[in-house]
Scaffold this motif. Structure first.
Motif, PDB file in Angstrom:
ATOM      1  N   ILE A   1       0.832  -1.206   0.000  1.00  0.00           N
ATOM      2  CA  ILE A   1       0.000   0.000   0.000  1.00  0.00           C
ATOM      3  C   ILE A   1       0.867   1.257   0.000  1.00  0.00           C
ATOM      4  O   ILE A   1       0.620   2.212  -0.749  1.00  0.00           O
ATOM      5  N   ASP A   2       1.914   1.255   0.828  1.00  0.00           N
ATOM      6  CA  ASP A   2       2.820   2.412   0.882  1.00  0.00           C
ATOM      7  C   ASP A   2       3.475   2.664  -0.473  1.00  0.00           C
ATOM      8  O   ASP A   2       3.596   3.811  -0.915  1.00  0.00           O
ATOM      9  N   ASN A   3       3.911   1.595  -1.122  1.00  0.00           N
ATOM     10  CA  ASN A   3       4.566   1.750  -2.420  1.00  0.00           C
ATOM     11  C   ASN A   3       3.581   2.211  -3.496  1.00  0.00           C
ATOM     12  O   ASN A   3       3.934   2.976  -4.395  1.00  0.00           O
ATOM     13  N   SER A   4       2.341   1.735  -3.406  1.00  0.00           N
ATOM     14  CA  SER A   4       1.325   2.184  -4.361  1.00  0.00           C
ATOM     15  C   SER A   4       1.035   3.667  -4.166  1.00  0.00           C
ATOM     16  O   SER A   4       0.780   4.402  -5.129  1.00  0.00           O
ATOM     17  N   MET A   5       1.092   4.118  -2.908  1.00  0.00           N
ATOM     18  CA  MET A   5       0.918   5.548  -2.630  1.00  0.00           C
ATOM     19  C   MET A   5       1.980   6.375  -3.348  1.00  0.00           C
ATOM     20  O   MET A   5       1.713   7.485  -3.812  1.00  0.00           O
ATOM     21  N   MET A   6       3.189   5.833  -3.432  1.00  0.00           N
ATOM     22  CA  MET A   6       4.254   6.543  -4.135  1.00  0.00           C
ATOM     23  C   MET A   6       3.891   6.705  -5.607  1.00  0.00           C
ATOM     24  O   MET A   6       4.099   7.781  -6.200  1.00  0.00           O
ATOM     25  N   SER A   7       3.329   5.658  -6.216  1.00  0.00           N
ATOM     26  CA  SER A   7       2.905   5.737  -7.619  1.00  0.00           C
ATOM     27  C   SER A   7       1.828   6.801  -7.799  1.00  0.00           C
ATOM     28  O   SER A   7       1.837   7.559  -8.782  1.00  0.00           O
ATOM     29  N   LEU A   8       0.900   6.868  -6.864  1.00  0.00           N
ATOM     30  CA  LEU A   8      -0.166   7.870  -6.937  1.00  0.00           C
ATOM     31  C   LEU A   8       0.391   9.276  -6.752  1.00  0.00           C
ATOM     32  O   LEU A   8      -0.022  10.225  -7.426  1.00  0.00           O
ATOM     33  N   THR A   9       1.342   9.414  -5.828  1.00  0.00           N
ATOM     34  CA  THR A   9       1.939  10.723  -5.542  1.00  0.00           C
ATOM     35  C   THR A   9       2.649  11.284  -6.772  1.00  0.00           C
ATOM     36  O   THR A   9       2.670  12.498  -6.992  1.00  0.00           O
TER      37      THR A   9
END
Length: 863
Positions: free
Chosen positions: A743-751
């Motif tokens: 989830i944290d890494n996916s947040m990076m993609s969204l950011t």
């Protein structure tokens, strides 16, 4: 003394310095176009306000020229856009250098995850013996790959290194000169590099970073954790793909592989010579100096001429170093003994190889090659292969292959170039082992491995061509697609049940190397399913291997961004739990990830220590990382829903046309950053299976849509919200560090996504609805990730990383605008039927290609 919070340290040592130095940088006149540095801030402000007002890139660019540069003609406008690109990509370099210089200040080099912290914790808890036992068996191997995601040419890398040093020392005169040099140094490569040139470029890191940091880490472990003077496990080692990775790269020939292996050996001999030269200045004692001079002379001549008669074996070299150390200890009060130990430790780590050169080729190529070889052997009256071999079942063929003992001495009898090159590469492996030591080249990776037969074909070829007496090569099947991951345990059991193959594994220490492809796994199955599919495959492969008393050595083919298995890698490895074999962490490092994570001694040491500690953390947490049956069921369901959503998205009739016509996909091949083709097949038509993961993921990144890092995640989470079972997802997030890392890494993609850039596409008659599908999934994913984490904004738990991303995205906003403006112009030309070679169209295509560089480098892990 109190230490400021990490974000404050970042703002003080990175952001403030960037603003100061950038103001100096913007005043430098780099070309004949006057006031470029003055106009760029105006253009940047126009872009920022334009997107806030909902304007499209074309309107933004035209507004700027109308408002500030109304007198410019078309050609002058184009020239200014090119100058903006040049300025911006150099601003990125400036920020890179400042961030590198501030690394040891922003990051606590003695904090959590470092060796000093590990030692301190172990001592306070009385667990030093446990720490020693773990370090005695655990290994970290980073493997430098030939994948083309490094957009900086070697000359620019050198400037970054010098600029970083000058910034650390606040050398304003030096910084000013380097700014000038940077402004006049081209970023664009006019022709593709050769595989050997790629290898030499990556060896810069071996010589200038890894030689020191590997040695420093090992010295610390030897001196501060063991402190017994004995030789211990070489906990860190390095692998190397350039020159050995033949998968899809027709330019890697057998002579390339040999040339790279020789260069690796010469490079490490040169490093030993340099160390001995420094030691000579210190060990000026009777009975010692002459021995050091002798070794120095030998290493110097050996590094120049690998065939010199003065060469000594690695064993003789180590023996001589021990003689010198013993003399210093016994007769000269141990003066400079630490420096001698340091060299001995580096020789222990690097041998005469520097790095282990991996060989890689696709299973389909092997099959074609081996079919030709078998036909030849049958025709010559082979005792191993019956005439009806091709008609036999797979099991019967495997049985024959396991015992094949034919011999082909003259490889030039084969006319087919691929057959000849494949077989000669195998023969060269044996030669490299004789020269550089067995670990110089002792692993062969089979891409696209689907069956046990794929492995046994290579097993037989290795023995027939180069290793008749003893096979000193580990065969590593690479499982990439979702179906191949699911079938992997069955494939391995079939191999483990073969007596001859098992005999080979026992001779190799009862270890089986297995590579898993995060990049192609994500391209094939989407973000959640790829990660979960690999996790489950590792569990099953671990259980299957343990059943046959084999230790699985997992080698992860990761890229830079979360969409290709990147992101916070050490968090991933610390979350795996006891059901996955964890004796070694092996991971590919490529392109921007090399320069961003391992480009300086500080960042290299910090990230290597984080990888070591991730293994220790996983071992300590152990049972805590086990998933309950309820959590596994939720994870399964999320992954499956995400997979189906992603598959439906890939099957959309607009999917391929959108990538072809609306993204930068086809421009990757024009950047000349790598030696290999940008796709596997030879078809002029875009076929998804031929598409490499790097341009696929990179194209979404250039669009600032980052689809592979989140698509399907939002839909999967929404299903639980709609069913009133949100608490189950929250429980999984709370209980599973593995899921939280995803989830944290996916947040990076969204950011790193910015849909305002391409919002104009929503009105496109052909692609508008497709764009809206992507955007809706983005909005859904963003909303539900925030709801799940309890954050008010994305990456709230990593404010420093978020701040770094924001600065980088701020720098390249004008660059992204220019790129989209050019793409829109090209689309208009194509709709109007303008010829391919139209001069105006060609110019805009050049703008798109040139803009790739700064965008990729600014993201640091976008491809």
């Amino acid at each position: 003394m109190s230490v400021e919070p990490k974000l404050i340290r970042f703002n003080q040592t990175v952001l403030s310095k960037y603003n100061i130095y950038n103001s100096i940088f913007m005043t430098l006149p780099f070309d004949a176009v006057t006031k470029t540095g003055v106009l760029l801030p105006l253009f940047h402000e126009t872009c920022k306000k334009g997107f806030e007002n909902g304007d499209d890139p074309t309107t933004i660019v035209e507004t700027f020229f109308t408002k500030y540069q109304a007198r410019r003609n078309k050609q002058s406008q184009i020239n200014l856009l090119f100058r903006f690109i040049q300025y911006i990509e150099r601003q990125v370099v400036l920020f890179d250098a400042i961030e590198d210089a501030a690394f040891p200040v922003v990051n606590n080099m003695d904090g959590v995850g470092t060796l000093r912290n590990l030692k301190g914790s172990a001592m306070s808890e009385g667990k030093m013996d446990e720490l020693k036992a773990f370090l005695e068996e655990f290994k970290v191997r980073i493997v430098l790959t030939a994948h083309p995601t490094q957009f900086y040419p070697g000359s620019v890398l050198g400037i970054i290194t010098s600029l970083t040093k000058a910034i650390k020392e606040n050398d304003l005169s030096g910084i000013n000169n380097l700014f000038g040099q940077l402004g006049k140094t081209p970023f664009f490569k006019h022709k593709k590099p050769t595989p050997y040139a790629e290898a030499k470029s990556l060896m810069w890191y071996l010589e200038n970073v890894f030689y020191k940091t590997f040695g420093d880490i090992y010295n610390y472990i030897q001196t501060n954790i063991y402190a017994d003077g004995k030789k211990h496990n070489d906990i860190i080692n390095i692998g190397f793909w350039p020159g050995g990775d033949r998968d899809g790269n027709p330019f890697v020939k057998p002579k390339t592989t040999l040339k790279v292996a020789n260069k690796l050996k010469r490079s490490i001999l040169k490093k030993y010579y340099e160390d001995l030269r420094d030691l000579r200045k210190k060990l000026t004692f009777r009975g010692v100096e002459d021995k050091v001079i002798r070794l120095e002379t030998i290493m110097y001549e050996y590094s120049i001429d690998l065939k010199t008669k003065k060469a000594i074996t690695l064993e003789e070299f180590i023996k001589e170093l021990f003689v010198i150390r013993n003399l210093v200890v016994e007769q000269h009060q141990s003066l400079y003994v630490n420096e001698i130990n340091s060299l001995i430790n580096r020789v222990h780590l690097f041998g005469y190889r520097f790095a282990t050169l991996d060989i890689r080729q696709d299973s389909r190529i092997h099959h074609a090659v081996f079919t030709t070889v078998i036909d030849y052997l049958i025709e010559k009256g082979s005792k191993s292969f019956p005439k009806n071999y091709h008609d036999l079942s797979e099991a019967e063929q495997i049985e024959i292959l396991s015992k094949a003992n034919d011999d082909i001495e003259d490889l030039d009898i084969f006319e087919d170039e691929m057959v000849k090159n494949t077989l000669k590469t195998i023969a060269i492996i044996k030669g490299i082992q004789d020269s550089n030591g067995e670990r110089g080249a002792n692993r062969y990776i089979i891409s696209n491995n689907q069956t046990a037969l794929n492995v046994m074909q290579l097993f037989a070829m290795l023995k027939i061509v180069g290793f008749k007496d003893a096979l000193t090569v580990d065969i590593a099947p690479l499982f990439e697609t979702i179906p191949d991951l699911e079938n992997a345990p069955g494939v391995m059991e079939q191999l483990y049940q073969n007596p001859e193959y098992m005999k080979h594994l026992r001779a190799r220490g009862s270890k089986q190397h297995i590579m898993l492809g995060f990049s192609d796994g994500t391209k094939d199955g989407g973000y959640l399913m790829a990660n979960w599919g690999i996790y489950k495959a590792k569990e099953l492969l671990t259980a299957m291997s343990r059943k046959y008393d084999i230790t699985a050595i997992f080698f992860d083919g990761r890229g830079g961004p979360p969409a290709r298995g990147g992101g916070k890698t050490h968090n991933f490895y610390s979350s795996l739990g006891p059901t996955i074999e964890d004796k070694e962490v092996q991971v590919t490092i490529q392109g921007q990830t090399v320069s961003s994570n391992f480009g300086t001694n500080d960042s290299s040491q910090y990230n290597l220590e984080q990888l070591i500690s991730s293994g220790i953390k996983n071992r300590i947490d152990g049972e805590k990382n086990l998933l309950s049956d309820k959590d596994r069921a939720v994870m399964d369901d999320l992954a499956e829903t995400s997979y189906q959503t992603y598959k439906d998205f890939k099957s959309h009739p607009m999917f391929i046309p959108y990538l072809e016509r609306m993204s930068t996909l086809k421009y990757y091949a024009k950047t000349n950053i790598g030696s290999r083709p940008s796709k596997r097949g030879k078809s002029d038509k875009l076929v998804f299976s031929d598409l490499r993961a790097i341009p696929f993921v990179g194209s979404w990144s250039q669009l600032k849509q980052n689809v592979p890092g989140f698509y399907g995640v939002g839909t999967a989470l929404k299903l639980y919200e709609d069913r009133g079972e949100w608490d189950k997802v929250v429980q999984l997030y709370t209980n599973s560090k593995f899921f939280k890392t995803l989830i944290d890494n996916s947040m990076m993609s969204l950011t790193k996504s910015f849909f305002d850039l391409t919002k104009y596409m929503s009105k496109d008659e052909e692609f508008g609805e497709f764009w809206k599908i992507i955007y809706e999934e983005y909005l859904t994913t963003e909303r539900l990730l925030l709801k799940l984490s309890g954050y008010d904004e994305l990456m709230e738990n990593e404010p420093t990383s978020k701040a770094s991303i924001e600065v980088r995205e701020h720098i390249v906003l004008p660059l992204l605008t220019i790129q989209q403006y050019a793409l829109k112009k090209i689309q208009e030309f194509e709709k109007a039927g303008v010829p391919k070679d139209d001069p105006e169209k060609v110019i805009f295509e050049k703008i798109v290609t040139r803009s790739l560089f700064g965008n990729i480098n600014a993201s640091r892990n976008s491809a």
